[in-house]
Design a protein around this motif. Structure first.
Motif, mmCIF file in Angstrom:
data_model
loop_
_atom_site.group_PDB
_atom_site.id
_atom_site.type_symbol
_atom_site.label_atom_id
_atom_site.label_comp_id
_atom_site.label_asym_id
_atom_site.label_seq_id
_atom_site.Cartn_x
_atom_site.Cartn_y
_atom_site.Cartn_z
ATOM 1 N N THR A 328 -3.048 1.148 -4.954
ATOM 2 C CA THR A 328 -2.903 -0.216 -4.508
ATOM 3 C C THR A 328 -1.729 -0.759 -4.734
ATOM 4 N N ILE A 329 -0.705 -0.141 -5.485
ATOM 5 C CA ILE A 329 0.823 -0.462 -5.518
ATOM 6 C C ILE A 329 1.567 0.711 -4.990
ATOM 7 N N THR A 330 1.157 1.671 -4.368
ATOM 8 C CA THR A 330 2.048 2.644 -3.820
ATOM 9 C C THR A 330 1.847 2.717 -2.182
ATOM 10 N N ILE A 334 -3.076 -1.395 2.685
ATOM 11 C CA ILE A 334 -4.368 -1.430 2.429
ATOM 12 C C ILE A 334 -4.745 -2.826 2.590
ATOM 13 N N ASP A 335 -5.942 -3.256 2.979
ATOM 14 C CA ASP A 335 -6.636 -4.507 3.256
ATOM 15 C C ASP A 335 -7.290 -5.203 2.232
ATOM 16 N N ALA A 336 -8.240 -4.278 1.714
ATOM 17 C CA ALA A 336 -9.186 -4.797 0.793
ATOM 18 C C ALA A 336 -9.395 -4.005 -0.458
ATOM 19 N N ASN A 351 -2.894 -7.757 -7.129
ATOM 20 C CA ASN A 351 -2.034 -8.648 -6.247
ATOM 21 C C ASN A 351 -0.837 -9.130 -6.807
ATOM 22 N N GLU A 352 -0.610 -9.400 -8.125
ATOM 23 C CA GLU A 352 0.582 -9.459 -8.805
ATOM 24 C C GLU A 352 1.591 -8.674 -8.573
ATOM 25 N N LYS A 353 1.308 -7.456 -8.713
ATOM 26 C CA LYS A 353 2.226 -6.219 -8.450
ATOM 27 C C LYS A 353 2.580 -6.173 -7.144
ATOM 28 N N ARG A 354 1.797 -6.487 -6.160
ATOM 29 C CA ARG A 354 1.827 -6.296 -4.718
ATOM 30 C C ARG A 354 2.858 -7.272 -4.618
ATOM 31 N N ALA A 355 2.824 -8.532 -5.023
ATOM 32 C CA ALA A 355 3.511 -9.815 -4.797
ATOM 33 C C ALA A 355 4.956 -9.518 -5.076
ATOM 34 N N ALA A 360 1.678 -8.100 1.188
ATOM 35 C CA ALA A 360 0.585 -8.950 1.313
ATOM 36 C C ALA A 360 -0.531 -8.795 0.204
ATOM 37 N N ALA A 361 -1.158 -9.885 -0.251
ATOM 38 C CA ALA A 361 -2.163 -9.769 -1.442
ATOM 39 C C ALA A 361 -3.409 -8.968 -0.465
#
Length: 407
Positions: A328-330, A334-336, A351-355, A360-361
């Motif tokens: 999810t962070i590499t 990914i959408d969901a 989602n914090e890491k992606r931000a 996008a979350a």
């Protein structure tokens, strides 16, 4: 494949409406109990596919079908909850590779509307839509042969059974001893009139991700994997140029060394293979069914197992993860993300890491918890129920069994 090696089918008629876990218990528990009792074999394991007929999809055209994800996953969770409680009562192991006396049960939703009229010349055909849920004709064409076919002895149960037999004609010669009627429960349906159902329809996504240990694959794991599959946006039949992707992060062996009874944790490769084999029951559609005994073709690399279903339109990837975030962070595309109540905080952290990366979350979806509280007859059953859906408890049982054999 010998008949004893085949799975059995339990056809369940329409669920109560409105529905709840307690109402599903009243409606389905007698039928599930009868099927599981028949399939408990002292010398070998059994497999059971529980197919629930329900008008779950909406939309007039094949390529625009939608479903309410909260409603669909709650139905799957409710049925798995009943299965787990009944297995606890009957001392039946529910996990994959559960050994003699176990029953590996899989819940599948079939889109079926009793108001739909069928023409006399209609023939079964595999016609998947843009979701992973298929209709009765497609199910009958792709899911066979069976050991036993259990059907519910009620008006609605017989109606569903007769429709299924019509579509399944010519697929398998079933002896009378293989067709087993079982008692049905009480199903309450409150008339909704002709107005559309009020449940909000859920968007589908090209790339869906989730994670877990998936040690001794049990009903809780099956619910999570099914819930994720229900979010997939499946492309047009035969169009494998833009497949949807289902990414499952599976905890690496080194991260599980401090688990209780860690010596009984299944190797990553076995856990990944069991995930793919389970998903094949939900995602694969073949005119040959499974009569040739072959499973999905897996491209097995170190820490990366891949396969495809439905003519390459669905790609499944199991990856070894070494931290709580995994792909999810590499992977940005990914959408969901699907989480359980136990991993809810992990979804926020992702989602914090992606931000932080400017990505996008993810849309986060939380599955229901399998809970015996509403459907157990006695308080003590809840503890037994929990032991049936806990990988730790399953490993403990294995350890005690090993110790007992050494005495």
């Amino acid at each position: 494949m010998g008949r004893d090696d085949l799975p059995s089918l339990l056809l369940l008629p329409y669920p109560p409406e409105p529905s709840s876990q307690s109402l599903l218990n009243v409606a389905y528990r007698p039928s599930i109990t009868a099927a599981l009792s028949k399939l408990k074999r002292p010398t070998k394991a059994s497999k059971l596919i529980i197919a629930v007929a329900c008008p779950i999809l909406h939309g007039q055209f094949l390529r625009s079908k939608t479903l309410s994800w909260p409603e669909a996953q709650a139905l799957v969770a409710g049925v798995y909850g009943v299965v787990s409680v009944v297995c606890s009562q009957l001392s039946i192991n529910t996990e994959v590779d559960g050994g003699p006396g176990s029953v590996d049960a899989t819940v599948i939703l079939i889109d079926h509307d009793r108001k739909r009229r069928f023409t006399p010349d209609l023939r079964p055909a595999i016609e998947p839509n843009n979701t992973v849920v298929v209709d009765m004709a497609t199910f009958a064409s792709a899911y066979y042969p069976w050991d036993y076919v259990f059907h519910v002895r009620t008006e609605l149960g017989l109606e569903v059974y007769q429709t299924y037999l019509r579509f399944a004609e010519g697929k398998q010669t079933l002896l009378q001893e293989q067709l087993i009627p079982v008692e049905g429960g009480l199903t309450l349906n409150v008339a909704q009139g002709d107005s559309p159902r009020s449940a909000t329809q859920t968007s589908n996504y090209p790339v869906v991700c989730l994670g877990g240990t998936f040690d001794y694959l049990h009903p809780g794991h099956k619910l999570l994997l099914t819930a994720g599959a229900l979010l997939l946006q499946v492309p047009r039949k035969g169009d494998s140029s833009q497949p949807c992707h289902y990414i499952i992060g599976i905890t690496g062996d080194e991260m599980l060394r401090n688990k209780k009874f860690a010596e009984y944790v299944q190797p990553w490769e076995q856990r990944a293979q069991n995930v793919i084999l389970f998903l094949s029951c939900l995602l694969e559609l073949s005119h040959r069914g499974w009569k040739d005994g072959t499973g999905p073709k897996i491209d097995a690399q170190d820490g990366d197992f891949r396969t495809s279903f439905r003519e390459g339109t669905i790609q499944v990837q199991c990856v070894r993860i070494h931290d709580p975030f995994g792909p999810t962070i590499t992977l940005e595309d990914i959408d969901a993300l699907v989480v359980s109540g136990e991993t809810r905080s992990g979804g926020r952290a992702v989602n914090e890491k992606r931000a932080e990366r400017g990505w996008a979350a993810l849309e986060v979806f939380e599955v229901d918890v399998l809970d015996a509280g509403e459907i157990s007859d006695e308080p003590s059953k809840t503890e037994n129920f929990a032991s049936k859906i806990s990988s730790t408890a399953i490993r403990q049982q294995r350890a005690h069994a090993r110790a007992f054999t050494k005495i």
